[in-house]
Design a protein around this motif. Structure first.
Motif, PDB file in Angstrom:
ATOM      1  N   THR A 128     -52.904  10.414 -30.577  1.00 61.45           N
ATOM      2  CA  THR A 128     -53.247  11.420 -29.821  1.00 61.45           C
ATOM      3  C   THR A 128     -52.974  12.885 -30.313  1.00 61.45           C
ATOM      4  N   ARG A 129     -52.530  12.949 -31.681  1.00 64.69           N
ATOM      5  CA  ARG A 129     -52.029  14.033 -32.210  1.00 64.69           C
ATOM      6  C   ARG A 129     -53.028  14.808 -32.479  1.00 64.69           C
ATOM      7  N   GLU A 154     -47.424   8.402 -23.512  1.00 59.99           N
ATOM      8  CA  GLU A 154     -45.945   8.380 -23.779  1.00 59.99           C
ATOM      9  C   GLU A 154     -45.268   6.904 -23.389  1.00 59.99           C
ATOM     10  N   VAL A 157     -48.881   6.814 -29.887  1.00 59.43           N
ATOM     11  CA  VAL A 157     -48.949   8.431 -29.411  1.00 59.43           C
ATOM     12  C   VAL A 157     -49.624   9.370 -30.803  1.00 59.43           C
ATOM     13  N   HIS A 161     -50.101  19.326 -30.135  1.00 58.78           N
ATOM     14  CA  HIS A 161     -49.515  18.131 -29.770  1.00 58.78           C
ATOM     15  C   HIS A 161     -48.456  17.966 -30.878  1.00 58.78           C
ATOM     16  N   ARG A 162     -47.327  17.541 -30.517  1.00 57.40           N
ATOM     17  CA  ARG A 162     -46.051  17.506 -31.430  1.00 57.40           C
ATOM     18  C   ARG A 162     -45.666  15.876 -31.591  1.00 57.40           C
ATOM     19  N   VAL A 209     -54.263  10.418 -22.861  1.00 60.79           N
ATOM     20  CA  VAL A 209     -53.548  11.305 -23.579  1.00 60.79           C
ATOM     21  C   VAL A 209     -52.088  11.358 -22.396  1.00 60.79           C
TER      22      VAL A 209
END
Length: 122
Positions: free
Chosen positions: A23-24, A13, A20, A28-29, A9
């Protein structure tokens, strides 16, 4: 599919937006949200440097929060569909408000602005 580890995680980025998204989860945004918030914060810092010279962080945050709230409840209603900032706002604080709301159309509290400026927000 194996579960993600903390190291996976943390380095997410560096991978493209689709990776990405994997990984939500809670807390998490989405990458688009993170980009919009970064742009909003950049615009807020620029507004302070231009329109709030000599003011404290708290005073500047209060001034910007008020200006955003007033603009969002008035002219923004008709300006939101424009593809570029209306001519009448160019060079003014309303231009910055238009750009901030284009990045992320949401109310912004003075505390959030102080946090974006580097203060603790309390």
């Amino acid at each position: 599919m194996k579960p993600l580890r903390a190291i996976d995680v943390a380095s997410a980025e560096l991978i493209d937006d689709n990776a990405v998204m994997m990984t939500r989860g809670p807390g998490h945004r989405l990458p688009a949200t993170v980009r919009a918030l970064r742009e909003r914060d950049r615009l807020l810092r620029g507004a302070v440097n231009r329109f709030c010279v000599g003011m404290s962080a708290s005073g500047a945050a209060t001034k910007l929060a008020r200006a955003l709230a007033v603009y969002r409840s008035t002219a923004w209603r008709r300006d939101r569909t424009e593809t570029s900032c209306p001519q009448r706002h160019l060079g003014s604080l309303r231009e910055v408000c238009w750009r901030i709301l284009q990045a992320r159309d949401a109310p912004i509290a003075a505390r959030t602005i102080r946090r974006a400026l580097g203060g603790n927000g309390d």
